[in-house]
Design a protein around this motif. Sequence first.
Motif, PDB file in Angstrom:
ATOM      1  N   VAL A 131       0.834  -1.203   0.000  1.00  0.00           N
ATOM      2  CA  VAL A 131       0.000   0.000   0.000  1.00  0.00           C
ATOM      3  C   VAL A 131       0.870   1.255   0.000  1.00  0.00           C
ATOM      4  O   VAL A 131       0.556   2.252  -0.666  1.00  0.00           O
ATOM      5  N   LEU A 132       1.992   1.200   0.721  1.00  0.00           N
ATOM      6  CA  LEU A 132       2.888   2.355   0.822  1.00  0.00           C
ATOM      7  C   LEU A 132       3.408   2.794  -0.536  1.00  0.00           C
ATOM      8  O   LEU A 132       3.707   3.975  -0.746  1.00  0.00           O
ATOM      9  N   ALA A 133       3.501   1.855  -1.461  1.00  0.00           N
ATOM     10  CA  ALA A 133       3.977   2.189  -2.805  1.00  0.00           C
ATOM     11  C   ALA A 133       3.145   3.301  -3.435  1.00  0.00           C
ATOM     12  O   ALA A 133       3.662   4.132  -4.198  1.00  0.00           O
ATOM     13  N   GLN A 134       1.865   3.347  -3.094  1.00  0.00           N
ATOM     14  CA  GLN A 134       0.988   4.364  -3.677  1.00  0.00           C
ATOM     15  C   GLN A 134       1.343   5.770  -3.209  1.00  0.00           C
ATOM     16  O   GLN A 134       1.065   6.741  -3.898  1.00  0.00           O
ATOM     17  N   THR A 135       1.965   5.871  -2.029  1.00  0.00           N
ATOM     18  CA  THR A 135       2.312   7.202  -1.517  1.00  0.00           C
ATOM     19  C   THR A 135       3.481   7.814  -2.273  1.00  0.00           C
ATOM     20  O   THR A 135       3.707   9.021  -2.177  1.00  0.00           O
ATOM     21  N   ILE A 136       4.234   6.996  -3.002  1.00  0.00           N
ATOM     22  CA  ILE A 136       5.331   7.536  -3.819  1.00  0.00           C
ATOM     23  C   ILE A 136       4.944   7.523  -5.303  1.00  0.00           C
ATOM     24  O   ILE A 136       5.801   7.538  -6.179  1.00  0.00           O
ATOM     25  N   HIS A 137       3.630   7.436  -5.549  1.00  0.00           N
ATOM     26  CA  HIS A 137       3.065   7.515  -6.897  1.00  0.00           C
ATOM     27  C   HIS A 137       3.342   6.272  -7.749  1.00  0.00           C
ATOM     28  O   HIS A 137       3.353   6.359  -8.973  1.00  0.00           O
ATOM     29  N   ALA A 138       3.545   5.129  -7.091  1.00  0.00           N
ATOM     30  CA  ALA A 138       3.603   3.844  -7.793  1.00  0.00           C
ATOM     31  C   ALA A 138       2.243   3.173  -7.631  1.00  0.00           C
ATOM     32  O   ALA A 138       1.370   3.662  -6.902  1.00  0.00           O
ATOM     33  N   THR A 139       2.048   2.061  -8.318  1.00  0.00           N
ATOM     34  CA  THR A 139       0.794   1.321  -8.165  1.00  0.00           C
ATOM     35  C   THR A 139       0.862   0.435  -6.919  1.00  0.00           C
ATOM     36  O   THR A 139       1.948   0.156  -6.400  1.00  0.00           O
ATOM     37  N   ARG A 140      -0.290   0.013  -6.459  1.00  0.00           N
ATOM     38  CA  ARG A 140      -0.348  -0.941  -5.339  1.00  0.00           C
ATOM     39  C   ARG A 140       0.413  -2.202  -5.758  1.00  0.00           C
ATOM     40  O   ARG A 140       0.148  -2.788  -6.786  1.00  0.00           O
TER      41      ARG A 140
END
Length: 211
Positions: A131-140
């Motif tokens: 989920v944290l990946a989404q905070t750096i503008h990556a996909t889940r």
Amino acid sequence: MTIYDLKPKFQSLLRPYVIKLSQRGVSANQITLFALFLSVAMGGLLLLYPTPRLFLLLPFILFFRMALNAIDGMLAREHNQKSTLGAILNETSDVISDVALYLPFAFIFPHAFWWIILALFLMIMTEFVGVLAQTIHATRRYDGPMGKSDRAFVFGSIAFFIGLFPSLALSENTFYLFIIINLLLLLTCYHRINRALKEVQLTGKDKDTSL
């Protein structure tokens, strides 16, 4: 390679049932909550009665839970049921369900108790990192080798063999199996972090996201 890669084919098999559920007014959030209730109920039963024979039920519950998880996602995406509440329910219920379903293994395998507790912590970390990946503008991120579907297969297989051969639960060597599972969970965290960073670099969205 992860079992998650088979999801499109699994979804194709479930799609007719998803359409029927949508037509009857069943919502994605209702399916999510039902899967959560089922997982907690099964986990509670195994905690109250931690007998190897009862673990024979777990592979079927895990498979049914996987089907429900696929169904709620398809209802959300393909039948205009996406919502912020649904996203929160989906992520939190997955973690709670994992803990509920896999915690009983710590009591059926006394020689591997702390390794299983560590595995539960690392399971939570794999989903947190995903989920944290989404905070750096990556996909889940759903990378393996020990994602949610892979864990269900591994623990379902262990439950099946323990149900058939209860004496295995008392073996002092069982902790080696859970050491391997922990290593694969650590590798999963690494893959998700590494591939999220690479995705951001490739899409040109690499920037400081700190507050």
